[in-house]
Design a protein around this motif. Structure first.
Motif, mmCIF file in Angstrom:
data_model
loop_
_atom_site.group_PDB
_atom_site.id
_atom_site.type_symbol
_atom_site.label_atom_id
_atom_site.label_comp_id
_atom_site.label_asym_id
_atom_site.label_seq_id
_atom_site.Cartn_x
_atom_site.Cartn_y
_atom_site.Cartn_z
ATOM 1 N N LEU A 102 -6.117 19.038 0.023
ATOM 2 C CA LEU A 102 -5.163 18.049 -0.463
ATOM 3 C C LEU A 102 -5.938 16.794 -0.818
ATOM 4 O O LEU A 102 -6.999 16.524 -0.240
ATOM 5 C CB LEU A 102 -4.127 17.689 0.613
ATOM 6 C CG LEU A 102 -2.985 18.654 0.900
ATOM 7 C CD1 LEU A 102 -2.168 18.151 2.085
ATOM 8 C CD2 LEU A 102 -2.082 18.820 -0.319
ATOM 9 N N ARG A 103 -5.400 16.025 -1.760
ATOM 10 C CA ARG A 103 -5.959 14.718 -2.050
ATOM 11 C C ARG A 103 -4.881 13.669 -1.866
ATOM 12 O O ARG A 103 -3.849 13.700 -2.546
ATOM 13 C CB ARG A 103 -6.527 14.633 -3.468
ATOM 14 C CG ARG A 103 -7.292 13.318 -3.692
ATOM 15 C CD ARG A 103 -7.947 13.231 -5.043
ATOM 16 N NE ARG A 103 -7.016 12.808 -6.079
ATOM 17 C CZ ARG A 103 -7.373 12.193 -7.201
ATOM 18 N NH1 ARG A 103 -8.641 11.920 -7.426
ATOM 19 N NH2 ARG A 103 -6.467 11.881 -8.108
ATOM 20 N N LEU A 104 -5.125 12.752 -0.942
ATOM 21 C CA LEU A 104 -4.219 11.644 -0.714
ATOM 22 C C LEU A 104 -4.637 10.469 -1.580
ATOM 23 O O LEU A 104 -5.827 10.248 -1.815
ATOM 24 C CB LEU A 104 -4.237 11.230 0.752
ATOM 25 C CG LEU A 104 -3.951 12.322 1.786
ATOM 26 C CD1 LEU A 104 -3.935 11.711 3.178
ATOM 27 C CD2 LEU A 104 -2.655 13.035 1.487
ATOM 28 N N SER A 105 -3.644 9.715 -2.014
ATOM 29 C CA SER A 105 -3.884 8.493 -2.787
ATOM 30 C C SER A 105 -3.181 7.333 -2.102
ATOM 31 O O SER A 105 -2.136 7.511 -1.477
ATOM 32 C CB SER A 105 -3.340 8.636 -4.211
ATOM 33 O OG SER A 105 -3.951 9.700 -4.897
ATOM 34 N N LEU B 270 0.874 -1.160 0.000
ATOM 35 C CA LEU B 270 0.000 0.000 0.000
ATOM 36 C C LEU B 270 0.912 1.212 0.000
ATOM 37 O O LEU B 270 1.686 1.401 0.937
ATOM 38 C CB LEU B 270 -0.902 0.025 1.235
ATOM 39 C CG LEU B 270 -1.843 -1.166 1.444
ATOM 40 C CD1 LEU B 270 -2.606 -1.020 2.752
ATOM 41 C CD2 LEU B 270 -2.805 -1.318 0.293
ATOM 42 N N VAL B 271 0.828 2.011 -1.045
ATOM 43 C CA VAL B 271 1.738 3.145 -1.190
ATOM 44 C C VAL B 271 0.941 4.443 -1.215
ATOM 45 O O VAL B 271 0.182 4.696 -2.157
ATOM 46 C CB VAL B 271 2.580 3.012 -2.472
ATOM 47 C CG1 VAL B 271 3.519 4.206 -2.601
ATOM 48 C CG2 VAL B 271 3.375 1.710 -2.464
ATOM 49 N N GLU B 272 1.114 5.238 -0.155
ATOM 50 C CA GLU B 272 0.417 6.519 -0.067
ATOM 51 C C GLU B 272 1.217 7.611 -0.750
ATOM 52 O O GLU B 272 2.450 7.563 -0.811
ATOM 53 C CB GLU B 272 0.190 6.935 1.398
ATOM 54 C CG GLU B 272 -0.640 5.989 2.224
ATOM 55 C CD GLU B 272 0.190 5.108 3.123
ATOM 56 O OE1 GLU B 272 -0.301 4.680 4.178
ATOM 57 O OE2 GLU B 272 1.360 4.839 2.751
ATOM 58 N N LYS C 238 -8.054 1.250 -10.893
ATOM 59 C CA LYS C 238 -6.696 1.628 -10.534
ATOM 60 C C LYS C 238 -6.235 1.002 -9.213
ATOM 61 O O LYS C 238 -5.099 1.200 -8.788
ATOM 62 C CB LYS C 238 -6.584 3.150 -10.436
ATOM 63 C CG LYS C 238 -6.809 3.864 -11.760
ATOM 64 C CD LYS C 238 -6.627 5.363 -11.609
ATOM 65 C CE LYS C 238 -6.805 6.058 -12.947
ATOM 66 N NZ LYS C 238 -6.647 7.533 -12.837
ATOM 67 N N ASN C 239 -7.131 0.266 -8.543
ATOM 68 C CA ASN C 239 -6.809 -0.312 -7.226
ATOM 69 C C ASN C 239 -6.267 0.752 -6.277
ATOM 70 O O ASN C 239 -5.237 0.564 -5.607
ATOM 71 C CB ASN C 239 -5.803 -1.456 -7.359
ATOM 72 C CG ASN C 239 -6.429 -2.717 -7.896
ATOM 73 O OD1 ASN C 239 -7.630 -2.748 -8.196
ATOM 74 N ND2 ASN C 239 -5.634 -3.753 -8.067
ATOM 75 N N THR C 240 -6.967 1.852 -6.234
ATOM 76 C CA THR C 240 -6.519 3.001 -5.466
ATOM 77 C C THR C 240 -7.670 3.555 -4.621
ATOM 78 O O THR C 240 -8.818 3.599 -5.076
ATOM 79 C CB THR C 240 -5.985 4.094 -6.411
ATOM 80 O OG1 THR C 240 -4.866 3.573 -7.140
ATOM 81 C CG2 THR C 240 -5.543 5.324 -5.635
ATOM 82 N N VAL C 241 -7.333 3.958 -3.419
ATOM 83 C CA VAL C 241 -8.290 4.637 -2.559
ATOM 84 C C VAL C 241 -7.790 6.063 -2.346
ATOM 85 O O VAL C 241 -6.577 6.295 -2.259
ATOM 86 C CB VAL C 241 -8.497 3.899 -1.226
ATOM 87 C CG1 VAL C 241 -7.220 3.806 -0.416
ATOM 88 C CG2 VAL C 241 -9.613 4.529 -0.408
ATOM 89 N N GLY D 294 -0.842 -6.487 -5.065
ATOM 90 C CA GLY D 294 -0.601 -7.771 -4.413
ATOM 91 C C GLY D 294 -1.781 -8.312 -3.639
ATOM 92 O O GLY D 294 -1.641 -9.298 -2.910
ATOM 93 N N LEU D 295 -2.932 -7.684 -3.768
ATOM 94 C CA LEU D 295 -4.134 -8.178 -3.118
ATOM 95 C C LEU D 295 -5.321 -7.990 -4.048
ATOM 96 O O LEU D 295 -5.247 -7.243 -5.024
ATOM 97 C CB LEU D 295 -4.382 -7.468 -1.781
ATOM 98 C CG LEU D 295 -4.390 -5.933 -1.729
ATOM 99 C CD1 LEU D 295 -5.680 -5.340 -2.311
ATOM 100 C CD2 LEU D 295 -4.211 -5.461 -0.301
ATOM 101 N N THR D 296 -6.407 -8.694 -3.734
ATOM 102 C CA THR D 296 -7.638 -8.534 -4.513
ATOM 103 C C THR D 296 -8.381 -7.343 -3.946
ATOM 104 O O THR D 296 -9.129 -7.449 -2.962
ATOM 105 C CB THR D 296 -8.499 -9.811 -4.435
ATOM 106 O OG1 THR D 296 -7.717 -10.934 -4.838
ATOM 107 C CG2 THR D 296 -9.714 -9.677 -5.358
ATOM 108 N N PHE D 297 -8.170 -6.202 -4.568
ATOM 109 C CA PHE D 297 -8.621 -4.930 -4.024
ATOM 110 C C PHE D 297 -10.110 -4.939 -3.711
ATOM 111 O O PHE D 297 -10.532 -4.404 -2.681
ATOM 112 C CB PHE D 297 -8.287 -3.821 -5.035
ATOM 113 C CG PHE D 297 -8.580 -2.432 -4.571
ATOM 114 C CD1 PHE D 297 -9.629 -1.696 -5.127
ATOM 115 C CD2 PHE D 297 -7.789 -1.836 -3.594
ATOM 116 C CE1 PHE D 297 -9.884 -0.397 -4.710
ATOM 117 C CE2 PHE D 297 -8.044 -0.536 -3.172
ATOM 118 C CZ PHE D 297 -9.097 0.186 -3.733
ATOM 119 N N SER D 298 -10.900 -5.565 -4.553
ATOM 120 C CA SER D 298 -12.354 -5.516 -4.398
ATOM 121 C C SER D 298 -12.845 -6.303 -3.191
ATOM 122 O O SER D 298 -14.008 -6.186 -2.812
ATOM 123 C CB SER D 298 -13.031 -6.039 -5.663
ATOM 124 O OG SER D 298 -12.677 -7.388 -5.878
#
Length: 117
Positions: A17-20, A3-5, A75-78, A25-29
Motif C-alpha cells: 500500500l502507499r499512504l499519502s 494534514l489529510v491522509e 505537491k506538499n505531500t509525504v 496551511g504550513l510551509t512544508f519545506s
C-alpha cells in the motif's frame, strides 16, 4: 493547518500500500514529516521520519527494508510506501508535521491499514 491522509485499506499479507499525507496551511519545506501508527490496545509508535529537506530518513526496526518514506515539495505531500505487509502492521496510520525550533506539531486524522493473514 491540515494534514489529510489517504491510501489506507485492506490488503493481504505480502501485499503493498502507499499512504499519502497532503499538507496545507504550513510551509512544508520547514517541517520534518513523520508517520506514526497505533494498533488496537497499543500506544502510538513512530514508523518513519524524514527531515525537512528529505535528506535524512529514519525507520523503526520493525519496518526497515519494507517501508519507504518520501516527500514531494511541489505537491506538499509525504508518502509511505509499504511493501511486504504483515498482519502486525495493522493499525491506524497518522501523519505528523514538526517544526522543532518553534516546538510546533500537527497531526492528521489517521487512515486505517488492515493486513489479513
Amino acid at each position: 493547518v491540515q494534514l489529510v491522509e489517504s491510501g489506507g485499506g485492506l490488503v493481504q499479507a505480502g501485499g503493498s500500500l502507499r499512504l499519502s499525507c497532503a499538507a496545507s496551511g504550513l510551509t512544508f519545506s520547514r517541517y520534518a514529516m513523520s508517520w506514526y501508527r497505533q494498533a488496537p490496545g497499543k500506544g502510538r509508535e513512530l514508523v518513519a521520519t524524514a527531515t525537512s529537506t528529505g535528506g535524512t530518513t529514519n525507520y523503526a526496526d520493525s519496518v526497515k527494508g519494507r517501508f519507504t518514506i518520501s516527500r514531494d515539495s511541489v505537491k506538499n505531500t509525504v508518502y509511505l510506501q509499504m511493501n511486504s505487509l504483515k498482519p502486525e502492521d495493522t493499525a491506524v496510520y497518522y501523519c505528523r508535521a514538526d517544526r522543532s525550533e518553534f516546538k510546533t506539531t500537527y497531526w492528521g486524522q489517521g487512515t486505517q491499514v488492515t493486513v489479513s493473514s
